[in-house]
Design an enzyme around this catalytic site. Structure first.
Site, PDB file in Angstrom:
ATOM      1  N   ARG A  78      -4.894   4.464  -9.980  1.00 22.52           N
ATOM      2  CA  ARG A  78      -3.947   4.241  -8.881  1.00 22.52           C
ATOM      3  C   ARG A  78      -3.732   2.740  -8.721  1.00 22.52           C
ATOM      4  NH1 ARG A  78      -4.962   4.120  -2.553  1.00 22.52           N
ATOM      5  NH2 ARG A  78      -2.810   3.780  -1.972  1.00 22.52           N
ATOM      6  N   HIS A 122       2.028  -1.089  -0.860  1.00 23.48           N
ATOM      7  CA  HIS A 122       0.678  -1.408  -0.393  1.00 23.48           C
ATOM      8  C   HIS A 122       0.749  -2.764   0.313  1.00 23.48           C
ATOM      9  CE1 HIS A 122      -3.713  -0.154  -1.172  1.00 23.48           C
ATOM     10  NE2 HIS A 122      -3.782  -1.173  -0.348  1.00 23.48           N
ATOM     11  N   GLU A 167      -1.559   3.508   3.903  1.00 19.11           N
ATOM     12  CA  GLU A 167      -2.074   3.202   5.235  1.00 19.11           C
ATOM     13  C   GLU A 167      -1.048   2.559   6.162  1.00 19.11           C
ATOM     14  OE1 GLU A 167      -5.783   1.081   4.915  1.00 19.11           O
ATOM     15  OE2 GLU A 167      -6.735   2.662   3.764  1.00 19.11           O
ATOM     16  N   ASN A 293      -7.606   8.061   2.673  1.00 20.65           N
ATOM     17  CA  ASN A 293      -8.498   6.930   2.400  1.00 20.65           C
ATOM     18  C   ASN A 293      -9.622   6.988   3.419  1.00 20.65           C
ATOM     19  OD1 ASN A 293      -6.502   6.259   0.617  1.00 20.65           O
ATOM     20  ND2 ASN A 293      -5.861   4.385   1.648  1.00 20.65           N
ATOM     21  N   TYR A 295     -13.519   5.548   4.587  1.00 25.28           N
ATOM     22  CA  TYR A 295     -14.633   4.608   4.422  1.00 25.28           C
ATOM     23  C   TYR A 295     -15.762   4.858   5.409  1.00 25.28           C
ATOM     24  CZ  TYR A 295     -11.632   2.065   1.256  1.00 25.28           C
ATOM     25  OH  TYR A 295     -10.844   1.730   0.187  1.00 25.28           O
ATOM     26  N   GLU A 349      -8.696   6.705  -1.660  1.00 27.32           N
ATOM     27  CA  GLU A 349      -9.624   5.562  -1.614  1.00 27.32           C
ATOM     28  C   GLU A 349     -10.922   5.997  -0.974  1.00 27.32           C
ATOM     29  OE1 GLU A 349      -8.219   1.990   0.330  1.00 27.32           O
ATOM     30  OE2 GLU A 349      -6.285   2.132  -0.676  1.00 27.32           O
TER      31      GLU A 349
HETATM   32  C1  FCB Z   1      -8.143  -0.163   2.626  1.00 28.83           C
HETATM   33  C2  FCB Z   1      -7.019  -0.772   1.833  1.00 28.83           C
HETATM   34  C3  FCB Z   1      -7.452  -1.334   0.501  1.00 28.83           C
HETATM   35  C4  FCB Z   1      -8.786  -2.020   0.570  1.00 28.83           C
HETATM   36  C5  FCB Z   1      -9.798  -1.155   1.258  1.00 28.83           C
HETATM   37  C6  FCB Z   1     -11.177  -1.753   1.331  1.00 28.83           C
HETATM   38  O1  FCB Z   1      -7.811  -0.178   3.977  1.00 28.83           O
HETATM   39  O2  FCB Z   1      -6.020   0.189   1.597  1.00 28.83           O
HETATM   40  O3  FCB Z   1      -6.433  -2.165   0.023  1.00 28.83           O
HETATM   41  O4  FCB Z   1      -8.656  -3.255   1.135  1.00 28.83           O
HETATM   42  O5  FCB Z   1      -9.362  -0.836   2.551  1.00 28.83           O
END
Ligand code: FCB
Length: 444
Positions: A78, A122, A167, A293, A295, A349
């Protein structure tokens, strides 16, 4: 809960990057400037005053990078397209070398058996469009659809997976409400207007994709934030509900034809996007998949009647100071499935920054924290599959250490280490872990 033994044989395993974070060559072969060039060169915006002028130099090193990807054994990469490489002014004259770069990258990938997955936006809006009002101007949505169609036409025979926006929360809120990202504005009401124009751009683009009968599947990548209540107390539950509306339903509901959550117009005086007749239908184009995405997950407490805030927890954290909560990924996947008709989902992500250091002889990086992070999130994916989530693939952020926006080069997310002085690439231990995991956990 019983864990699945293996992932389906057609499960997509990939890695992800974005143009401004890896390409470099900011001023080469006709590329126009973007809002990130401007923002990162404005004093005080980026840690250590760094910028993406050179980044990982992938514009010139893509062949070496694809070789490494082949070693990694991924079947999809990607990456995002820099709009101002294609249209330096945002629209009008096409910059041919820009198109050639992405064609060459796709060919190189396909030859290595890796499917390109293209993000159209992006965050790097052409500066020329920012000068005309950027995403605050409705016309930007039309220019985006035009740019997107050019890319469909030029790369359509090579690309089967398309992502309109990455995002939109970040472009709208971090870019226009908190000012942490380009273009650095601080006005909540503007941020909501921007979100609407971004969603319009998304809808117009998907419409053109369908009408033009282009190749492949199209979706969007969202960083949904859906905090859990910090405790069973009524007030914490209320905080989590508000969090769900502002961080998840605001982004999901309009895509599924449900409009923006009413709660916002009733309770948030800043929420007054300029919606014209027909906009919500345009935004609600049928999608082939949702990109997620993920985290972290936060724990919500009430700040006041209409606002929540994250409680600081004892949970182990990454270098970004983000709690490591793999169960939150399962919860979010299940929530999407149950509330939005079990759509196809790709994790577009997931990954973590840690303090990575090289061995004395500079040949090895023992990033065991990252391996643990990845392993626990793979298990979270298996748990979701067990619960009938329609999860189709996983893209690790990131293939390579890169320019981490306002943090510059101080946060390393890659499974490949980069020495930014020499551009040398050194696969970390997590690189080999990911390679072996993919090979061992795929049904034959
Ligand atoms: C996300 C972004 C990506 C990267 C990660 C850590 O929010 O999409 O570009 O910075 O965080």
């Amino acid at each position: 809960m019983k864990e699945l033994n293996k992932f389906p044989s057609d499960f997509v395993w990939g890695t992800a990057t974005a143009s401004y974070q890896v390409e470099g060559a900011f001023n080469d072969e006709g590329r126009g400037l973007s809002i990130w060039d401007t923002f990162s060169k404005t004093k005080g915006n980026i840690l250590d005053a760094q910028n993406g002028d050179t980044a990982c130099n992938q514009y010139y090193l893509y062949k070496d990078d694809v070789k490494l990807m082949k070693k990694l054994g991924i079947n999809s990469y990607r990456f995002s397209i820099s709009w101002s490489r294609i249209y330096p002014e945002g629209f009008g004259e096409i910059n041919k070398p820009g198109i050639m770069y992405y064609k060459n990258l796709c060919d190189e990938l396909l030859e290595a058996g890796i499917e390109p997955c293209v993000t159209l936006y992006h965050w790097d809006l052409p500066q020329a469009l920012e000068d005309k009002g950027g995403w605050r101007n409705r016309d930007t949505a039309k220019h985006f659809a035009e740019y997107a169609e050019t890319v469909f036409r030029e790369l359509g025979s090579k690309v089967k997976m398309w992502i309109t926006l990455n995002e939109p929360f970040c472009s709208a809120m971090l870019g226009h409400a908190t000012g942490e990202h380009a273009p650095g504005m601080k006005n909540q009401s503007t941020a909501y207007k921007v979100l609407h124009n971004l969603y319009l751009a998304h809808g117009l683009t998907v419409k053109r994709f369908r009408e033009g009968n282009y190749n492949g599947q199209i979706g969007i990548s969202l960083n949904l934030d859906r905090p859990r209540p910090s405790s069973d107390s009524q007030s914490d539950q209320r905080a989590a509900e508000i969090g769900e509306i502002k961080g998840s339903r605001l982004y999901m509901d309009p895509l599924f034809g449900r409009g923006y959550p009413q709660w916002l117009s009733q309770n948030d005086p800043d929420f007054s996007p300029e919606i014209e007749e027909g906009d919500m239908q345009i935004i609600a184009q049928k999608l082939d998949f949702i990109g997620l995405n993920y985290y972290t997950e936060q724990a919500a407490v009430l700040r006041d009647d209409n606002n929540w805030e994250a409680q600081i927890t004892e949970i182990e954290k990454t270098e970004m100071n983000w709690d490591i909560v793999p169960e939150g990924l399962t919860r979010l996947l299940v929530w999407i499935s149950e509330n939005y008709g079990n759509p196809e989902i790709y994790i577009t992500e997931n990954g973590a920054a840690f303090k990575d250091t090289l061995s004395d002889d500079n040949t090895r990086c023992k990033d065991h924290d990252r391996i643990n992070y990845l392993q626990s999130h793979f298990s979270a994916c298996k748990n979701a599959l067990e619960q009938s989530v329609n999860l189709k693939g996983y893209y690790l952020w990131s293939f390579i250490d890169n320019f981490e926006w306002a943090y510059g080069y101080t946060k390393r997310f890659g499974v490949t280490y980069v020495d930014f002085n020499t551009q040398e690439r050194i696969p970390k231990d997590s690189f080999y872990f990911y390679r072996d995991y993919i090979a061992e956990n795929r049904e034959k």
